[in-house]
Write a protein that holds these residues in place. Structure first.
Motif, PDB file in Angstrom:
ATOM      1  N   ALA A 129       7.737   1.926  -6.623  1.00 41.94           N
ATOM      2  CA  ALA A 129       8.775   1.894  -5.591  1.00 41.94           C
ATOM      3  C   ALA A 129       8.612   0.664  -4.709  1.00 41.94           C
ATOM      4  O   ALA A 129       7.497   0.262  -4.399  1.00 41.94           O
ATOM      5  CB  ALA A 129       8.704   3.153  -4.730  1.00 41.94           C
ATOM      6  N   SER A 130       9.738   0.047  -4.353  1.00 38.24           N
ATOM      7  CA  SER A 130       9.635  -1.063  -3.422  1.00 38.24           C
ATOM      8  C   SER A 130      10.475  -0.818  -2.175  1.00 38.24           C
ATOM      9  O   SER A 130      10.329  -1.482  -1.171  1.00 38.24           O
ATOM     10  CB  SER A 130      10.051  -2.373  -4.095  1.00 38.24           C
ATOM     11  N   GLN A 131      11.389   0.172  -2.260  1.00 37.02           N
ATOM     12  CA  GLN A 131      12.272   0.474  -1.133  1.00 37.02           C
ATOM     13  C   GLN A 131      12.312   1.974  -0.897  1.00 37.02           C
ATOM     14  O   GLN A 131      12.301   2.755  -1.858  1.00 37.02           O
ATOM     15  CB  GLN A 131      13.698   0.027  -1.479  1.00 37.02           C
ATOM     16  N   ILE A 132      12.413   2.343   0.373  1.00 38.08           N
ATOM     17  CA  ILE A 132      12.641   3.747   0.705  1.00 38.08           C
ATOM     18  C   ILE A 132      14.042   3.855   1.299  1.00 38.08           C
ATOM     19  O   ILE A 132      14.487   2.969   2.036  1.00 38.08           O
ATOM     20  CB  ILE A 132      11.571   4.290   1.685  1.00 38.08           C
ATOM     21  N   GLY A 133      14.755   4.939   0.934  1.00 41.72           N
ATOM     22  CA  GLY A 133      16.077   5.186   1.497  1.00 41.72           C
ATOM     23  C   GLY A 133      16.040   6.448   2.335  1.00 41.72           C
ATOM     24  O   GLY A 133      15.586   7.494   1.859  1.00 41.72           O
ATOM     25  N   GLY A 140       0.800  -1.214   0.000  1.00 43.12           N
ATOM     26  CA  GLY A 140       0.000   0.000   0.000  1.00 43.12           C
ATOM     27  C   GLY A 140       0.837   1.270   0.000  1.00 43.12           C
ATOM     28  O   GLY A 140       0.324   2.375  -0.176  1.00 43.12           O
ATOM     29  N   ASN A 141       2.154   1.128   0.201  1.00 37.38           N
ATOM     30  CA  ASN A 141       3.078   2.259   0.107  1.00 37.38           C
ATOM     31  C   ASN A 141       2.813   3.419   1.065  1.00 37.38           C
ATOM     32  O   ASN A 141       3.240   4.535   0.816  1.00 37.38           O
ATOM     33  CB  ASN A 141       3.113   2.827  -1.327  1.00 37.38           C
ATOM     34  N   SER A 142       2.091   3.178   2.150  1.00 39.07           N
ATOM     35  CA  SER A 142       1.851   4.299   3.056  1.00 39.07           C
ATOM     36  C   SER A 142       2.654   4.158   4.350  1.00 39.07           C
ATOM     37  O   SER A 142       2.501   4.964   5.259  1.00 39.07           O
ATOM     38  CB  SER A 142       0.363   4.427   3.366  1.00 39.07           C
ATOM     39  N   VAL A 196       5.242   8.881  -2.614  1.00 40.30           N
ATOM     40  CA  VAL A 196       5.921   7.639  -2.993  1.00 40.30           C
ATOM     41  C   VAL A 196       5.697   7.387  -4.487  1.00 40.30           C
ATOM     42  O   VAL A 196       4.560   7.265  -4.924  1.00 40.30           O
ATOM     43  CB  VAL A 196       5.380   6.453  -2.160  1.00 40.30           C
ATOM     44  N   PRO A 197       6.763   7.364  -5.284  1.00 45.34           N
ATOM     45  CA  PRO A 197       6.573   7.180  -6.725  1.00 45.34           C
ATOM     46  C   PRO A 197       6.054   5.787  -7.072  1.00 45.34           C
ATOM     47  O   PRO A 197       6.263   4.835  -6.319  1.00 45.34           O
ATOM     48  CB  PRO A 197       7.975   7.396  -7.311  1.00 45.34           C
ATOM     49  N   ALA A 244       5.343   5.897   9.278  1.00 41.75           N
ATOM     50  CA  ALA A 244       4.261   6.348   8.399  1.00 41.75           C
ATOM     51  C   ALA A 244       4.830   7.214   7.278  1.00 41.75           C
ATOM     52  O   ALA A 244       5.752   7.995   7.499  1.00 41.75           O
ATOM     53  CB  ALA A 244       3.247   7.136   9.206  1.00 41.75           C
ATOM     54  N   LEU A 245       4.290   7.068   6.085  1.00 44.75           N
ATOM     55  CA  LEU A 245       4.757   7.845   4.938  1.00 44.75           C
ATOM     56  C   LEU A 245       3.562   8.491   4.246  1.00 44.75           C
ATOM     57  O   LEU A 245       2.445   7.973   4.312  1.00 44.75           O
ATOM     58  CB  LEU A 245       5.464   6.931   3.929  1.00 44.75           C
ATOM     59  N   ASP A 246       3.831   9.599   3.582  1.00 43.44           N
ATOM     60  CA  ASP A 246       2.788  10.237   2.790  1.00 43.44           C
ATOM     61  C   ASP A 246       2.758   9.535   1.436  1.00 43.44           C
ATOM     62  O   ASP A 246       3.671   9.687   0.632  1.00 43.44           O
ATOM     63  CB  ASP A 246       3.107  11.729   2.632  1.00 43.44           C
TER      64      ASP A 246
END
Lengths: 359, 350
Positions: free
Chosen positions: B267-271, B247-249, B263-264, B257-259
């Motif tokens: 995307a599967s990873q956040i850095g 769900g990318n959130s 998130v493009p 928690a992310l907005d």
């Protein structure tokens, strides 16, 4: 678990004094780092604790046992050196099991302890591999495991991370500290790297030229160094130390810093006028200001990721400031720095001793 | 003065591809840094420039001229090795003079060149000493002087300060940068230390297994890594790379928690850089708490290692905050300070 007492400990080699009159109490379960440049006496101290060297004077006690005449093998200490000593013809498992086997620990108990230690140090996937093909990083981790598995009451480490690469060193720092918090051995750690001492130790003992200069918690020693050597040695970069003289100004006693100008009023009472001092502050404690402050040219802007180090000053005196990575300053510009008086540390110019009281 | 270019250069050692189809151009007077882990091909690239190795494919140009078949001696590039290789039985001065004396240069010319290079490197006062009497930093400068005295068009350094202790390394790298600035020569510099690379280089080439993954100015690469590999190579502690939750959130099973709007797609990873991870004491009601594993005070900053499930991550907090091991905290990300990567590791822009 054992406390270590060093009393009036000295060591000479011929006419050379490697260690002079060292007194240090290391509590049971404490992690103490002996920190200093090469030749400061830290390894000599360590070698006397281990029994590798005999003291010229003074005594070493573990708990209430005097260690005089007690050979290395009977002191119950575990070691890890800079150059890991691993049996390369054995598997990782056999290296870990070696000491337990030699002391006759039963097979089932041995197997459990080897597996636990492997898990703790992330060696499980390679347990059955020969150690000959392992990387330097993994070998050093194995060396630590092989000593730690014996659960020595005292664990001595002499620069164990100086051969591993920077990224791995950061990982190992965290793991070593965690290991010690789990097992609670008394740990003595020798290093010349202030970062390792700061991040891992309960207390740091800073040494130079065979003398113990200051002992305290990392933050305490960092915030209130007892002399200019300690001030400059801790921190990355170390504390800025500017020669100056006290001078009376309308606002109070200030420091005349020569070509850099006059400081804000000094935070220490009771200093006489025209006294030679060293004016110290940490690189992260200066701010750029458009108002009053010390003025100096920027000689180099070093942008290294999260932070930018401004190198400032002239040929005689150079200082550094740590700023955010986007600080808008270029090499060759003049800047004015303001420093919160609470963050100023003063030292006697002649003795180098701190004039600032702990706050 | 020279530019150096590689066009599709490949170098194999039997089965191993040490340098894999590498192309780059180093400008005249540039400080160019080859940065990567051991065996990523950086030292082989130096040897190819020097002429100690010959490429299997591709072309190497110095000042626009192909040099594939030019001998090392005629390329006029100088090398400073990791172990410095000073002659222990000679004084510092004899070491510096050596390359000129070897070429039977006139004594007056030797004297003036040695004086010039000694002045630039601030070693005039130690020339009479033997290498054993010099500090690590001084030996370093003598080794550089010996490389420079021949007046090479470019000089190459293979991890020249890794043997020095931490404090001296910090000082020496600034010194090296100053020297290169003043000399205005092309410098190709190999290191595995990311902070050193960022400190000295005009541009960095980040290598992995014989290939160049990204070339750019240090701050460009730091702020805009083109892959999760490059992102993880720079910074100390390194960037935290976390799998995104479905769900990318969020990431970390909801603990971060992310907005979602930022998130493009794909995307599967956040850095997240450790300095951009915000740590706050957790309220009892907070359901998304993370455990503090270790706290490392560095004085000016504090590194906090956090653990949740199998994932550990690091935050860098300014000053000396009161955070205890085994306490619980909540996490958030500084606004606009995250990178995103696709499952193949490529960077994605929002």
């Amino acid at each position: 678990m054992t406390a270590i007492h060093l009393e009036n400990l000295s060591k000479s080699f011929g006419s050379f004094t490697a260690l002079k009159d060292m007194n240090l109490e290391i509590a049971d379960g404490e992690f103490v780092a002996l920190l200093g440049p090469s030749g400061c006496g830290k390894s000599t101290t360590m070698n006397m604790i281990s029994g590798l060297l005999d003291p010229s004077e003074g005594s070493i006690r573990f708990g209430d046992r005097d260690m005089r005449g007690v050979p290395m093998g009977k002191r119950g200490v575990g070691f890890v050196f800079q150059n890991y000593a691993i049996f390369t013809h054995m598997s990782v498992y056999d290296n870990l099991a070696y000491g337990l086997k030699a002391t006759g620990v039963a097979r089932s108990e041995r197997d459990r302890r080897v597996k636990d230690m492997a898990e703790f140090l992330h060696l499980t996937p390679m347990l059955n591999k020969p150690s000959a093909g392992l990387s330097v990083n993994i070998l050093q981790r194995l060396a630590i495991g092989r000593s730690a598995i014996m659960e020595p009451a005292i664990f001595l480490l002499d620069e164990p991370l100086s051969n591993v690469d920077a990224a791995f060193r950061a990982v190992m720092r965290t793991e070593l500290k965690h290991l010690q918090r789990q097992f609670r051995q008394t740990m003595v750690y020798v290093t010349h790297d202030q970062l390792e001492a700061m991040t891992m130790a309960d207390r740091i003992a800073v040494m130079d030229h065979g003398k113990l200069l200051q002992v305290g918690t990392p933050i305490d020693v960092y915030n209130n160094p007892s002399n200019v050597f300690v001030a400059g040695f801790l921190g990355s970069p170390g504390m800025n130390l500017l020669p100056g003289r006290t001078i009376a100004a309308p606002a109070g006693l200030c420091a005349d810093l020569g070509s850099f100008g006059i400081s804000a009023p000094l935070p220490v009472a009771g200093l006489s006028e025209d006294r030679a001092i060293v004016y110290g502050f940490r690189p992260e404690h200066c701010e750029l200001t458009s108002g009053e402050g010390i003025r100096l040219p920027v000689t180099f802007v070093e942008r290294i990721g999260a932070r930018t180090i401004l190198h400032m000053g002239n040929k005689e005196t150079s200082l550094r400031g740590v700023f955010d990575n986007d600080v808008p300053v270029r090499t060759g510009e003049n800047v004015t720095l303001s420093i919160d008086p609470a963050n100023i540390r003063l030292f006697d110019a002649k003795t180098g001793d701190a004039l600032t009281e702990a706050r | 003065m020279a530019s150096i270019a590689f066009n599709n250069v490949t170098k194999r050692f039997s089965e191993t591809v040490a340098v894999n189809n590498v192309s780059f151009e180093i400008a005249d007077s540039e400080f160019f840094c080859l940065f990567g882990p051991p065996l990523s091909g950086k030292s082989t690239i130096l040897k190819l420039i020097l002429g100690l190795e010959k490429p299997d494919e591709g072309e190497i140009l110095i000042d626009g001229k192909p040099v594939n078949h030019v001998s090392p001696a005629r390329r006029n590039v100088a090398m400073v090795f990791q172990n410095l290789a000073l002659f222990p039985h000679m004084s510092a001065e004899q070491n510096v003079r050596f390359p000129l004396a070897e070429r039977r240069m006139a004594e007056s010319e030797i004297a003036s060149r040695v004086a010039e290079v000694s002045g630039k490197l601030h070693i005039g006062h130690i020339l009479h000493k033997s290498p054993a009497q010099l500090s690590g930093g001084e030996r370093q400068r003598v080794a550089i002087a010996r490389a420079l005295v021949r007046d090479p068009v470019a000089y190459l350094m293979d991890d020249p300060i890794s043997a020095l202790d931490a404090r001296l390394r910090e000082e020496t790298r600034v010194e090296l940068k100053r020297i290169q600035n003043e000399l205005g020569r092309t410098m190709v510099y190999v290191t595995h230390d990311q902070e050193e690379a960022m400190s000295v280089a005009d541009r960095i080439a980040v290598l992995e297994a014989g290939s160049i993954r990204q070339i750019g100015a240090p701050s460009d690469i730091y702020d805009n890594p083109n892959s999760s590999y490059v992102a993880g190579m720079l910074g100390a502690p390194a960037m935290n790379l976390l799998a995104l939750d479905a769900g990318n959130s969020s990431a970390l099973d909801g603990a971060l928690a992310l907005d979602q709007a930022h998130v493009p797609q794909g995307a599967s990873q956040i850095g997240i850089r450790p300095e951009d991870l915000i740590v706050t004491p957790a309220a009892a009601s907070d359901e998304t708490r993370v455990r503090v594993f270790e706290v490392e005070p560095l004085g000016g900053v504090t590194v906090v290692t956090l653990q949740t499930g199998e994932t550990s991550l690091r935050a860098m907090v300014r000053g000396q905050p009161k955070i205890e091991p085994d306490s619980e905290v909540s996490l958030s990300v500084a606004a606009g300070q995250a990178c995103f990567f696709a499952s193949n590791g490529e960077a994605l822009r929002a």
